[in-house]
Design an enzyme around this catalytic site. Structure first.
Site, PDB file in Angstrom:
ATOM      1  N   SER A 142       0.853  -1.184   0.000  1.00  0.00           N
ATOM      2  CA  SER A 142       0.000   0.000   0.000  1.00  0.00           C
ATOM      3  C   SER A 142       0.887   1.231   0.000  1.00  0.00           C
ATOM      4  O   SER A 142       1.993   1.212   0.549  1.00  0.00           O
ATOM      5  CB  SER A 142      -0.880   0.022   1.247  1.00  0.00           C
ATOM      6  OG  SER A 142      -1.526   1.283   1.390  1.00  0.00           O
ATOM      7  N   TYR A 156      -1.232  -0.442  10.219  1.00  0.00           N
ATOM      8  CA  TYR A 156      -1.472  -0.939   8.863  1.00  0.00           C
ATOM      9  C   TYR A 156      -0.301  -0.546   7.953  1.00  0.00           C
ATOM     10  O   TYR A 156       0.219  -1.379   7.197  1.00  0.00           O
ATOM     11  CB  TYR A 156      -2.787  -0.373   8.314  1.00  0.00           C
ATOM     12  CG  TYR A 156      -3.040  -0.683   6.867  1.00  0.00           C
ATOM     13  CD1 TYR A 156      -3.537  -1.919   6.480  1.00  0.00           C
ATOM     14  CD2 TYR A 156      -2.761   0.259   5.871  1.00  0.00           C
ATOM     15  CE1 TYR A 156      -3.769  -2.212   5.133  1.00  0.00           C
ATOM     16  CE2 TYR A 156      -2.985  -0.023   4.531  1.00  0.00           C
ATOM     17  CZ  TYR A 156      -3.483  -1.257   4.172  1.00  0.00           C
ATOM     18  OH  TYR A 156      -3.702  -1.545   2.844  1.00  0.00           O
TER      19      TYR A 156
END
Length: 194
Positions: A142, A156
């Site tokens: 990501s 995350y």
């Protein structure tokens, strides 16, 4: 093509699009899903409606036994040629000083350990060292890995940073064994996560 592609988290969002694209390219697709059987069955139906082949297999990548079953089902479906490590979770927006150990363990177990265990199983099947004929492993990272996601979900972002590092290391480890290992670092994508 008689090659199988496993897509973890293959029933929704990026995973759904990946499953459909893999089928268009001739792969037999194993759609891994954690809980939404209806969504997984819908992807399988869409692939079969286009004369492709697919199966849905329940797999929470945070549970090793589920991963082993996913690969066992894939073995029965055909020869593994591709793994897309797409399954992952994010949590509620929070600062680090608000995060529990349970949240952190869940995040790392699913996003990092699960991807590594899936890659382990893929390497066992693809590597020329193990009698395989090669393949590709695609790890979903990501853009959060480069931005850090402060005051949102640093955990995350850290898990995706780990995936970036894992991708580089694994690629170098198995590059002479017929396996390509690549990473994709999407930005903001219109999925249920966002």
């Amino acid at each position: 093509m008689d090659s199988v592609a496993i897509v973890t988290g293959g029933s929704r969002g990026i995973g759904r699009a990946t499953s459909l694209a893999a089928a268009k390219r001739g792969y037999k697709v194993v759609v891994g899903y954690a809980s939404n059987k209806a969504a997984a069955d819908d992807v399988v139906g869409a692939i079969e409606a286009s004369n492709g082949k697919a199966i849905a297999v329940k797999c929470d990548v945070g549970i090793e036994a589920d991963i082993l079953n996913l690969f066992k089902q894939a073995d029965a479906f055909g020869k593994l040629g591709a793994l897309v490590n797409n399954a992952g979770v994010v949590d509620a927006t929070a600062r680090v000083d608000e995060m529990s150990a349970e949240r952190l363990a869940r995040m790392m177990n699913i996003n990092v350990v699960g991807s590594i265990l899936c890659a382990r199983e893929a390497v066992k099947r693809m590597s020329s060292k193990h009698g395989g004929t090669g393949g590709v492993i695609v790890n979903l990272s990501s853009v959060a890995a480069t931005l850090g996601s402060p005051a949102q979900y640093v955990d995350y972002a850290a898990s995706k940073g780990a995936i970036d590092t894992f991708t580089v290391g694994l690629a170098r480890e198995v590059s002479t064994e017929g396996i390509r290992v690549v990473g994709i670092r999407p930005g903001l994508i219109d999925t249920e996560i966002h």
